[in-house]
Design a protein around this motif. Structure first.
Motif, PDB file in Angstrom:
ATOM      1  N   CYS A 171     -42.247 -63.616 -10.518  1.00  0.00           N
ATOM      2  CA  CYS A 171     -42.105 -63.248 -11.924  1.00  0.00           C
ATOM      3  C   CYS A 171     -40.619 -63.313 -12.251  1.00  0.00           C
ATOM      4  O   CYS A 171     -39.832 -62.494 -11.771  1.00  0.00           O
ATOM      5  CB  CYS A 171     -42.658 -61.838 -12.164  1.00  0.00           C
ATOM      6  SG  CYS A 171     -42.677 -61.360 -13.895  1.00  0.00           S
ATOM      7  N   THR A 172     -40.209 -64.290 -13.033  1.00  0.00           N
ATOM      8  CA  THR A 172     -38.795 -64.595 -13.213  1.00  0.00           C
ATOM      9  C   THR A 172     -38.168 -63.923 -14.439  1.00  0.00           C
ATOM     10  O   THR A 172     -37.099 -64.322 -14.903  1.00  0.00           O
ATOM     11  CB  THR A 172     -38.607 -66.128 -13.319  1.00  0.00           C
ATOM     12  OG1 THR A 172     -39.649 -66.684 -14.137  1.00  0.00           O
ATOM     13  CG2 THR A 172     -38.649 -66.777 -11.958  1.00  0.00           C
ATOM     14  N   ILE A 173     -38.832 -62.911 -14.971  1.00  0.00           N
ATOM     15  CA  ILE A 173     -38.275 -62.083 -16.038  1.00  0.00           C
ATOM     16  C   ILE A 173     -38.389 -60.624 -15.587  1.00  0.00           C
ATOM     17  O   ILE A 173     -39.456 -60.175 -15.184  1.00  0.00           O
ATOM     18  CB  ILE A 173     -39.053 -62.252 -17.361  1.00  0.00           C
ATOM     19  CG1 ILE A 173     -38.961 -63.688 -17.879  1.00  0.00           C
ATOM     20  CG2 ILE A 173     -38.547 -61.282 -18.424  1.00  0.00           C
ATOM     21  CD1 ILE A 173     -37.624 -64.070 -18.491  1.00  0.00           C
ATOM     22  N   ASN A 174     -37.274 -59.891 -15.635  1.00  0.00           N
ATOM     23  CA  ASN A 174     -37.311 -58.458 -15.363  1.00  0.00           C
ATOM     24  C   ASN A 174     -37.968 -57.765 -16.566  1.00  0.00           C
ATOM     25  O   ASN A 174     -37.336 -57.561 -17.598  1.00  0.00           O
ATOM     26  CB  ASN A 174     -35.902 -57.910 -15.148  1.00  0.00           C
ATOM     27  CG  ASN A 174     -35.270 -58.390 -13.847  1.00  0.00           C
ATOM     28  OD1 ASN A 174     -35.926 -58.454 -12.814  1.00  0.00           O
ATOM     29  ND2 ASN A 174     -33.985 -58.730 -13.897  1.00  0.00           N
ATOM     30  N   HIS A 175     -39.238 -57.414 -16.422  1.00  0.00           N
ATOM     31  CA  HIS A 175     -40.022 -56.954 -17.566  1.00  0.00           C
ATOM     32  C   HIS A 175     -39.376 -55.807 -18.351  1.00  0.00           C
ATOM     33  O   HIS A 175     -39.362 -55.843 -19.580  1.00  0.00           O
ATOM     34  CB  HIS A 175     -41.428 -56.553 -17.093  1.00  0.00           C
ATOM     35  CG  HIS A 175     -42.348 -56.176 -18.210  1.00  0.00           C
ATOM     36  ND1 HIS A 175     -43.206 -55.106 -18.147  1.00  0.00           N
ATOM     37  CD2 HIS A 175     -42.533 -56.732 -19.442  1.00  0.00           C
ATOM     38  CE1 HIS A 175     -43.881 -55.010 -19.282  1.00  0.00           C
ATOM     39  NE2 HIS A 175     -43.497 -55.989 -20.074  1.00  0.00           N
ATOM     40  N   PRO A 176     -38.804 -54.770 -17.700  1.00  0.00           N
ATOM     41  CA  PRO A 176     -38.240 -53.667 -18.493  1.00  0.00           C
ATOM     42  C   PRO A 176     -37.016 -54.051 -19.315  1.00  0.00           C
ATOM     43  O   PRO A 176     -36.574 -53.278 -20.160  1.00  0.00           O
ATOM     44  CB  PRO A 176     -37.861 -52.625 -17.426  1.00  0.00           C
ATOM     45  CG  PRO A 176     -38.622 -53.002 -16.208  1.00  0.00           C
ATOM     46  CD  PRO A 176     -38.769 -54.482 -16.257  1.00  0.00           C
ATOM     47  N   THR A 177     -36.464 -55.258 -19.055  1.00  0.00           N
ATOM     48  CA  THR A 177     -35.271 -55.689 -19.800  1.00  0.00           C
ATOM     49  C   THR A 177     -35.606 -56.598 -20.974  1.00  0.00           C
ATOM     50  O   THR A 177     -34.708 -56.986 -21.728  1.00  0.00           O
ATOM     51  CB  THR A 177     -34.311 -56.479 -18.877  1.00  0.00           C
ATOM     52  OG1 THR A 177     -34.860 -57.791 -18.612  1.00  0.00           O
ATOM     53  CG2 THR A 177     -34.072 -55.754 -17.567  1.00  0.00           C
ATOM     54  N   VAL A 178     -36.851 -56.935 -21.170  1.00  0.00           N
ATOM     55  CA  VAL A 178     -37.195 -58.063 -22.034  1.00  0.00           C
ATOM     56  C   VAL A 178     -37.075 -57.728 -23.522  1.00  0.00           C
ATOM     57  O   VAL A 178     -37.288 -56.588 -23.956  1.00  0.00           O
ATOM     58  CB  VAL A 178     -38.617 -58.574 -21.720  1.00  0.00           C
ATOM     59  CG1 VAL A 178     -39.688 -57.685 -22.348  1.00  0.00           C
ATOM     60  CG2 VAL A 178     -38.806 -60.019 -22.144  1.00  0.00           C
ATOM     61  N   CYS A 179     -36.704 -58.749 -24.284  1.00  0.00           N
ATOM     62  CA  CYS A 179     -36.792 -58.729 -25.742  1.00  0.00           C
ATOM     63  C   CYS A 179     -37.588 -59.965 -26.153  1.00  0.00           C
ATOM     64  O   CYS A 179     -37.279 -61.077 -25.719  1.00  0.00           O
ATOM     65  CB  CYS A 179     -35.406 -58.754 -26.381  1.00  0.00           C
ATOM     66  SG  CYS A 179     -35.454 -58.784 -28.197  1.00  0.00           S
ATOM     67  N   ILE A 180     -38.622 -59.757 -26.968  1.00  0.00           N
ATOM     68  CA  ILE A 180     -39.515 -60.839 -27.380  1.00  0.00           C
ATOM     69  C   ILE A 180     -39.446 -60.985 -28.891  1.00  0.00           C
ATOM     70  O   ILE A 180     -39.510 -59.992 -29.618  1.00  0.00           O
ATOM     71  CB  ILE A 180     -40.976 -60.536 -26.971  1.00  0.00           C
ATOM     72  CG1 ILE A 180     -41.063 -60.223 -25.475  1.00  0.00           C
ATOM     73  CG2 ILE A 180     -41.900 -61.691 -27.330  1.00  0.00           C
ATOM     74  CD1 ILE A 180     -42.435 -59.760 -25.020  1.00  0.00           C
ATOM     75  N   ARG A 181     -39.324 -62.207 -29.361  1.00  0.00           N
ATOM     76  CA  ARG A 181     -39.381 -62.441 -30.807  1.00  0.00           C
ATOM     77  C   ARG A 181     -40.794 -62.128 -31.314  1.00  0.00           C
ATOM     78  O   ARG A 181     -41.793 -62.484 -30.675  1.00  0.00           O
ATOM     79  CB  ARG A 181     -39.040 -63.890 -31.139  1.00  0.00           C
ATOM     80  CG  ARG A 181     -37.579 -64.236 -31.006  1.00  0.00           C
ATOM     81  CD  ARG A 181     -37.298 -65.576 -31.648  1.00  0.00           C
ATOM     82  NE  ARG A 181     -35.997 -66.074 -31.256  1.00  0.00           N
ATOM     83  CZ  ARG A 181     -34.858 -65.785 -31.873  1.00  0.00           C
ATOM     84  NH1 ARG A 181     -34.886 -64.992 -32.934  1.00  0.00           N
ATOM     85  NH2 ARG A 181     -33.713 -66.288 -31.454  1.00  0.00           N
TER      86      ARG A 181
END
Length: 295
Positions: A171-181
């Motif tokens: 999983c190449t995105i650190n989920h707790p850091t994410v910002c989604i449009r």
């Protein structure tokens, strides 16, 4: 409104807001960590957001009082109560659906045991404002222990090409850091309500297969809580879900290779090993990831 969730506190007066921060709180969460998580968002240098805190089922009265006090002190907090524990996916989907009428542009994830750096929101929004083609933006993070001491770090691959190439293996995105449009959500995508774990991994695979652009910042904008039982926490169900996610990523992204298949089977077997072996493998994985990011 979903019958399982009800608004317990809201004093916001805006009709539109650029950003939503969403966090779920559970009965097993530690009160002091919840307080740190909430404070870290309230103290952000970027201030034009609503902070949706979803209480997922029953929590101790003292924690409930703590959350409500933060709500009384800050009109940007919206506090939601879930009648029963539904899991992270349901909580996040509620926050997404509830906030759509406010026409936000950005959806930030936050976990109740982590700490966001004071400029996290500002840095991610500034980047997205300058890179309109990017839809999902993660960051690096610092790993901390129960005493808030640094015990590690995790920086993911930066480019969309690297992120998608490695997605069948990790999983190449650190989920707790994410910002989604928010256009991702107005396009109809959501977390999978049937999953109690790995829901982020499955969402990234779905979005990657549909052509959405990913990116990670090198900046370590979150302090991620790595507790003592970190290496023991993955049970059989989560390990199998991770295996399923890797297989799906291979198929959806057309990267079904012998190496990727071997990697998925190897990791599934590794999850069943004693915690000491898992700990060594985790450290080796961090070292390999650092090499990949540098190159």
């Amino acid at each position: 409104m979903t019958p399982n969730f009800s608004i317990k506190h809201s004093r916001y007066i805006v009709h539109e807001v650029p950003a939503i921060v969403a966090m779920a709180v559970y009965g097993q969460d530690r009160e002091e960590w919840v307080a740190q998580a909430i404070s870290s968002i309230r103290q952000q240098t970027y201030t034009d957001f609503l902070y949706v805190i979803v209480i997922d089922g029953e929590i101790p009265q003292s924690m409930y009082d703590l959350i409500m006090q933060h709500g009384a002190d800050d009109e940007r907090l919206v506090i939601v109560q879930g009648t029963v524990n539904r899991g992270l996916s349901s909580c996040m989907n509620f926050a997404i659906d509830w906030s759509l009428s406010l026409k936000p542009q950005y959806f930030f994830r936050m976990d109740a045991d982590d700490v966001s750096e004071v400029n996290r929101l500002e840095k991610q929004i500034n980047y997205l404002d300058k890179h309109l083609h990017v839809s999902i933006l993660g960051t690096g993070l610092v790993e901390i222990n129960e005493q808030n001491q640094k015990v590690g770090a995790r920086v993911m691959p930066q480019t969309n090409r690297q992120i998608k190439r490695l997605l069948p293996r990790r999983c190449t995105i650190n989920h707790p850091t994410v910002c989604i449009r928010y256009n991702v959500f107005t396009d109809g995508y959501r977390y999978n309500d049937s999953l109690r774990n790995t829901q982020d991994y499955f969402l990234w695979i779905e979005l990657a297969s549909k052509g959405y652009i990913f990116c990670n910042l090198k900046d370590k904008l979150l302090r991620f809580r790595r507790v003592n039982d970190f290496y023991k926490r993955r049970g059989l169900i989560k390990s199998l879900n991770e295996f399923r996610a890797r297989i799906r990523a291979m198929c959806e992204l057309r990267r079904l290779t012998p190496y990727n298949l071997f990697y998925a089977c190897f990791v599934l077997g590794l999850r069943m090993m004693p915690s000491g072996i898992i700990k060594m493998a985790y450290k080796l994985d961090r070292h390999i990831l650092e090499k990949i990011v540098k190159h």
